[in-house]
Design a protein around this motif. Sequence first.
Motif, short mmCIF file in Angstrom:
data_model
loop_
_atom_site.label_atom_id
_atom_site.label_comp_id
_atom_site.label_asym_id
_atom_site.label_seq_id
_atom_site.Cartn_x
_atom_site.Cartn_y
_atom_site.Cartn_z
N LEU A 140 14.77 -1.67 3.48
CA LEU A 140 13.62 -2.26 4.17
C LEU A 140 12.73 -1.18 4.77
N ILE A 141 13.35 -0.15 5.36
CA ILE A 141 12.55 0.95 5.91
C ILE A 141 11.77 1.64 4.80
N GLY A 142 12.44 1.92 3.68
CA GLY A 142 11.76 2.58 2.57
C GLY A 142 10.61 1.76 2.02
N LEU A 143 10.81 0.45 1.91
CA LEU A 143 9.74 -0.42 1.41
C LEU A 143 8.55 -0.43 2.36
N ALA A 144 8.82 -0.49 3.66
CA ALA A 144 7.73 -0.49 4.63
C ALA A 144 6.94 0.82 4.56
N VAL A 145 7.67 1.94 4.49
CA VAL A 145 7.00 3.25 4.41
C VAL A 145 6.18 3.35 3.13
N PHE A 146 6.77 2.94 2.02
CA PHE A 146 6.07 3.03 0.73
C PHE A 146 4.83 2.15 0.71
N GLY A 147 4.96 0.90 1.18
CA GLY A 147 3.83 -0.01 1.17
C GLY A 147 2.69 0.45 2.05
N LEU A 148 3.01 0.92 3.26
CA LEU A 148 1.97 1.39 4.18
C LEU A 148 1.30 2.65 3.66
N ALA A 149 2.09 3.54 3.04
CA ALA A 149 1.50 4.75 2.47
C ALA A 149 0.57 4.42 1.31
N SER A 150 0.94 3.43 0.49
CA SER A 150 0.08 3.01 -0.62
C SER A 150 -1.23 2.44 -0.09
N LEU A 151 -1.14 1.65 0.97
CA LEU A 151 -2.34 1.08 1.58
C LEU A 151 -3.24 2.18 2.14
#
Length: 477
Positions: A81-92
């Motif tokens: 979950l932490i990795g997904l949040a970091v990846f999604g926010l960085a993509s945005l």
Amino acid sequence: MFEKSTDVRPGVVLAAVAVVQFMVSLDLSVVNVGLPQIAAGLGFSALGLTWVIHAYALTFGGFLLLGGKAADRYGRRRVLLIGLAVFGLASLAGGFAQVPGHLVAARTVQGIGAATLAPAALSLLATTFPSGKARIRAFGIWSAVNAIGGAFGVLAGGILTQYAGWRWVMFVSVPMAAVAFVLAARGVHADRVTTRSGRPDLLGAVLATGGLTLLVYGVVRTDRYPWSSARTLTTLLIAIALLVAFVVVEKTTRREPLVRLGLFSNRSVSGANAFNLLIGAAMASTFYFMTLYLQNVLGIGPAKAGLMFLPFALGVVAGATLTVKLGHTFSARTLLAAGALLSAAGFAWFGLISADGSYVADILFPSLIASVGFGLCLGPVVSTATVGVDPRETGTASGLLNSSRQIGASFGLAAFGTAAHDRTGQVVTGETLTNGYALGFTLCAGVLVVAALVAFGVLRRVETVAPAVQTLVPERD
């Protein structure tokens, strides 16, 4: 360390892992097609533009072992979950970048997020499907999604860049990260961490992360600094020194090691990682040389060239589907060797390309052969690298496997790309470019033959007890 949950929902776990793998595979290729438009839109220099790719590759390759260990120590679901949040926010953030530094920073953080979520997701898959038909089917689906994501990334990159703008090659990952986050949050039961064997080995983590990062950096920068240059040699020597120091620390530390070195005594782990490194070198070069040949020699545009990769993706899906059927009869070693040899045959055919060739004769038919071979390999190599591993170390084993693929891809692209460039020479024509690409394909074929030899020479023959309960566990010596 972990207590098994009685509330396991395998279908949701598989769906979440599939979305994660599709997203990571797509992101590895979707940005490449849009690089010229990114350069024009943000004012990148020719040198600076390479860091859109390198920033992601460095942090992804460097932090994979740390990400795998974090999944084992702090819980797979939490780390995912932490990795997904970091990846999604960085993509945005990358999609809203206004200057080159913003996009490079976003790609750097994306790589960290991917290095965190990839081993956690693979570890979840390995522990949720420990044996039997379900395991074979799950890893078959995983390998098919992996291939579709990579091929669709090339297609999506061309279409998005041409019709929606380059920013969408970053935005496209945001909804996928959100979907995977919801699936994991609602359907993946949390690991309950009850005990820990000791304090984490921070020195080992620093040495491994620094060594792997410098290793990837030294290799990917050979596009600018030759292998024999002082800069490249110094970087690689420092990387090797850090990794040697890491091994020494792991052997002597009284803390909880980042990687228990005894893990490599498992022939399935060591053999699968060696095989994976070689496959990674060849597979990464597939899209590279095919893209260059289609656009630079045959004169095909980026969107149409991306569309031409779809048969390759379908071939991998066909190979993965075949693995599900054959996995009940043949050993993992047999499937890996057969897949590598079939792919080698496809690459040998690629090596016959000509400057006045055509897509059908020079790309389509050999790509179908090579892709089916890759499809036969992807699921069994992941299953072999994680089966029989203590549940407390599946994250580490998954991180190792991802690291070997990433390192293989970096070395393969650098080495084969250099060889192709040298064969092309100073006079650049359709003929000389074709000669260079053909050499690259031929070298890939040779590497795949070596991978087949590794499968037979290192991995043990699997003894099938019964088709319904086959676990792909290597025999002990």
